[in-house]
Write a protein that holds these residues in place. Structure first.
Motif, PDB file in Angstrom:
ATOM      1  N   GLU A   1       2.964   8.348   4.623  1.00  0.00           N
ATOM      2  CA  GLU A   1       3.498   7.636   5.936  1.00  0.00           C
ATOM      3  C   GLU A   1       2.717   7.907   7.135  1.00  0.00           C
ATOM      4  O   GLU A   1       2.325   7.190   7.707  1.00  0.00           O
ATOM      5  CB  GLU A   1       5.113   7.717   6.194  1.00  0.00           C
ATOM      6  CG  GLU A   1       5.921   7.179   5.063  1.00  0.00           C
ATOM      7  CD  GLU A   1       7.309   7.510   5.350  1.00  0.00           C
ATOM      8  OE1 GLU A   1       7.800   8.375   6.281  1.00  0.00           O
ATOM      9  OE2 GLU A   1       8.471   6.958   4.831  1.00  0.00           O
ATOM     10  N   ALA A   2       2.479   9.245   7.040  1.00  0.00           N
ATOM     11  CA  ALA A   2       1.536   9.992   8.281  1.00  0.00           C
ATOM     12  C   ALA A   2       0.064   9.177   8.093  1.00  0.00           C
ATOM     13  O   ALA A   2      -0.545   8.910   9.242  1.00  0.00           O
ATOM     14  CB  ALA A   2       1.539  11.395   8.129  1.00  0.00           C
ATOM     15  N   LEU A   3      -0.366   8.942   6.848  1.00  0.00           N
ATOM     16  CA  LEU A   3      -1.762   8.656   6.463  1.00  0.00           C
ATOM     17  C   LEU A   3      -1.915   7.206   7.265  1.00  0.00           C
ATOM     18  O   LEU A   3      -2.968   6.942   7.440  1.00  0.00           O
ATOM     19  CB  LEU A   3      -2.216   8.718   5.147  1.00  0.00           C
ATOM     20  CG  LEU A   3      -2.388  10.279   4.761  1.00  0.00           C
ATOM     21  CD1 LEU A   3      -2.610  10.288   3.386  1.00  0.00           C
ATOM     22  CD2 LEU A   3      -3.782  10.778   5.452  1.00  0.00           C
TER      23      LEU A   3
ATOM     24  N   GLN B   1       0.757  -1.350  -0.025  1.00  0.00           N
ATOM     25  CA  GLN B   1      -0.133   0.084  -0.026  1.00  0.00           C
ATOM     26  C   GLN B   1       0.736   1.153  -0.295  1.00  0.00           C
ATOM     27  O   GLN B   1       1.926   1.378   0.623  1.00  0.00           O
ATOM     28  CB  GLN B   1      -0.900   0.099   1.233  1.00  0.00           C
ATOM     29  CG  GLN B   1      -1.814   1.097   1.339  1.00  0.00           C
ATOM     30  CD  GLN B   1      -2.618   1.150   2.471  1.00  0.00           C
ATOM     31  OE1 GLN B   1      -2.778   0.139   2.957  1.00  0.00           O
ATOM     32  NE2 GLN B   1      -3.055   2.174   2.844  1.00  0.00           N
ATOM     33  N   GLY B   2       0.419   2.267  -0.718  1.00  0.00           N
ATOM     34  CA  GLY B   2       0.801   3.556  -0.819  1.00  0.00           C
ATOM     35  C   GLY B   2       1.953   4.051  -1.404  1.00  0.00           C
ATOM     36  O   GLY B   2       2.735   3.126  -2.134  1.00  0.00           O
ATOM     37  N   ALA B   3       2.456   5.223  -1.384  1.00  0.00           N
ATOM     38  CA  ALA B   3       3.626   5.843  -1.943  1.00  0.00           C
ATOM     39  C   ALA B   3       4.812   5.133  -1.208  1.00  0.00           C
ATOM     40  O   ALA B   3       4.665   5.342  -0.056  1.00  0.00           O
ATOM     41  CB  ALA B   3       3.501   7.305  -1.950  1.00  0.00           C
TER      42      ALA B   3
ATOM     43  N   VAL C   1       7.338  14.805  -0.817  1.00  0.00           N
ATOM     44  CA  VAL C   1       6.362  15.286   0.008  1.00  0.00           C
ATOM     45  C   VAL C   1       5.225  14.279  -0.039  1.00  0.00           C
ATOM     46  O   VAL C   1       4.511  13.941   1.150  1.00  0.00           O
ATOM     47  CB  VAL C   1       5.694  16.671  -0.591  1.00  0.00           C
ATOM     48  CG1 VAL C   1       5.034  16.429  -2.070  1.00  0.00           C
ATOM     49  CG2 VAL C   1       4.816  17.242   0.543  1.00  0.00           C
ATOM     50  N   ASP C   2       4.664  13.518  -1.070  1.00  0.00           N
ATOM     51  CA  ASP C   2       3.797  12.479  -0.999  1.00  0.00           C
ATOM     52  C   ASP C   2       3.973  11.182  -0.183  1.00  0.00           C
ATOM     53  O   ASP C   2       3.380  10.688   0.432  1.00  0.00           O
ATOM     54  CB  ASP C   2       3.412  12.137  -2.754  1.00  0.00           C
ATOM     55  CG  ASP C   2       2.911  13.412  -3.292  1.00  0.00           C
ATOM     56  OD1 ASP C   2       2.119  14.076  -2.830  1.00  0.00           O
ATOM     57  OD2 ASP C   2       3.112  13.403  -4.479  1.00  0.00           O
ATOM     58  N   ALA C   3       5.196  10.984  -0.432  1.00  0.00           N
ATOM     59  CA  ALA C   3       5.644   9.746   0.440  1.00  0.00           C
ATOM     60  C   ALA C   3       5.748  10.040   1.855  1.00  0.00           C
ATOM     61  O   ALA C   3       5.220   9.122   2.657  1.00  0.00           O
ATOM     62  CB  ALA C   3       7.328   9.387   0.295  1.00  0.00           C
TER      63      ALA C   3
ATOM     64  N   VAL D   1       2.174  18.462   6.272  1.00  0.00           N
ATOM     65  CA  VAL D   1       3.413  18.146   5.488  1.00  0.00           C
ATOM     66  C   VAL D   1       2.948  18.973   4.179  1.00  0.00           C
ATOM     67  O   VAL D   1       3.947  19.486   3.511  1.00  0.00           O
ATOM     68  CB  VAL D   1       3.438  16.520   5.108  1.00  0.00           C
ATOM     69  CG1 VAL D   1       4.163  16.363   3.843  1.00  0.00           C
ATOM     70  CG2 VAL D   1       4.063  15.802   6.115  1.00  0.00           C
ATOM     71  N   TYR D   2       1.780  18.821   4.000  1.00  0.00           N
ATOM     72  CA  TYR D   2       1.401  19.499   2.798  1.00  0.00           C
ATOM     73  C   TYR D   2       1.167  21.083   2.859  1.00  0.00           C
ATOM     74  O   TYR D   2       1.615  21.809   1.831  1.00  0.00           O
ATOM     75  CB  TYR D   2      -0.004  19.093   2.163  1.00  0.00           C
ATOM     76  CG  TYR D   2       0.225  17.799   1.347  1.00  0.00           C
ATOM     77  CD1 TYR D   2       0.897  17.654   0.414  1.00  0.00           C
ATOM     78  CD2 TYR D   2      -0.579  16.574   1.706  1.00  0.00           C
ATOM     79  CE1 TYR D   2       0.973  16.239  -0.467  1.00  0.00           C
ATOM     80  CE2 TYR D   2      -0.494  15.337   1.356  1.00  0.00           C
ATOM     81  CZ  TYR D   2       0.438  15.324   0.149  1.00  0.00           C
ATOM     82  OH  TYR D   2       0.518  14.081  -0.676  1.00  0.00           O
TER      83      TYR D   2
END
Length: 321
Positions: free
Chosen positions: A194-196, A176-178, A188-190, A207-208
């Motif tokens: 990780e936080a999500l 799952q995930g970036a 920034v997406d990675a 982060v965003y």
């Protein structure tokens, strides 16, 4: 549509439990025969948030709502598995058993099975219901991915196609995930992903926020910031009671904004915009400014230049002046 809707402690009748057990047995049989789809997962109330909503922040998710007893559902499932395997991970397939998850069926407002729903960047977009061939499903998904690519709603590096070379997609073997080491994924997406995955929406938003502060022209981070904030606001919201409260108290700004969030989450963008424009007309002073600010924040969920945003901005201007 938030974790409280999809709690693993939700009441499920014996028929639903039986359906879930049958699906699990079918999955184990497929795995033992080496026929499992590495880009597919079974979902229910306990994992819908993680496997569909949060996963869709980094890769599109096609949700197939199925009935185990239905031959039409079995045909659609088989067709989607075939297309998914050839996708190489361009998108992820989530399978929802209608009998095992009645509350999810109600929350998603599924009229009949089989039905296809697309989740992208935390937003739900209803698709076709009823029987469909593999060619029909491939064509429909191709149109959807093409439209999402034009609107800039697909993750960075996504080819905008339904099928691709096996193993070449953004997700490998169902992980799952970036992934932090993936060169096609923005750092920034990675970091946000990780936080999500920890369920930390505040950290993902931060982060965003930092990315937007560093580059005010980073429209992609602005959209994802709005999406993370939206999902975060809906964590403890019950849709039915929220809609009832909004209907009973039309001048309650918080109630109207809450239902607008629910509609945006469900892909009913025009309904959300119209609700808040109408609320602007009914309110004044600080209440009006609060609604206006919330509406402007919802505009960030759609790509720049989206005609629905343009139409809503014109309505807002008319309501204000």
């Amino acid at each position: 549509m938030q974790p409280s809707d999809f709690s693993p402690n939700s009441a499920v009748d014996l028929g639903a439990r039986k359906a879930a057990m049958e699906r699990e047995a079918k999955q184990r049989a497929a795995e033992s025969a080496g026929r499992t789809n590495p880009y597919a997962v079974n979902v229910d109330e306990s994992n819908f948030q993680a496997e569909v909503l949060e996963r869709s922040m980094s890769v599109p998710v096609v949700l197939a709502v199925l009935a185990g007893w239905s031959e039409q559902s079995q045909q659609v499932e088989s067709a989607l598995d075939n297309i998914s395997v050839r996708s190489g991970g361009n998108w992820f397939l989530a399978k929802l058993d209608s009998e095992a998850s009645p509350q999810l069926m109600q929350a998603l407002r599924v009229p009949s099975t089989p039905m296809i729903i697309v989740a992208v960047q935390g937003q739900i977009m209803p698709g076709p219901a009823g029987p469909a061939t593999e060619d029909q499903l491939r064509d429909w998904l191709g149109q959807v991915f093409g439209a999402l690519a034009e609107q800039g709603m697909l993750p960075p590096g996504h080819p905008g196609t339904v099928e691709g070379e096996p193993g070449a997609g953004p997700e490998q073997q169902g992980e799952q995930g970036a992934q932090p080491g993936d060169p096609s994924v923005r750092p920034v997406d990675a970091e946000a992903q990780e936080a999500l995955e920890r369920g930390d929406f505040e950290e993902a938003a931060t982060v965003y926020e930092n990315a937007v502060k560093a580059d005010s022209g980073d429209t992609e981070s602005k959209m994802k910031l709005a999406q993370v904030r939206l999902i975060g606001r809906l964590q403890d919201v019950d849709p039915e009671s929220s809609r009832q409260a909004a209907a009973e108290r039309p001048d309650d700004v918080a109630a109207q904004c809450r239902v607008a969030d629910i509609d945006m989450y469900g892909g009913k963008f025009e309904d959300a915009f119209d609700r808040l424009v109408d609320t602007v007309r009914r309110t004044s002073d600080d209440d009006r400014d609060q609604v206006r600010t919330h509406l402007l924040g919802l505009f960030e969920l759609l790509p720049p230049g989206d005609p629905r945003v343009g139409a809503a901005r014109r309505k807002l201007t008319s309501a204000l002046f």
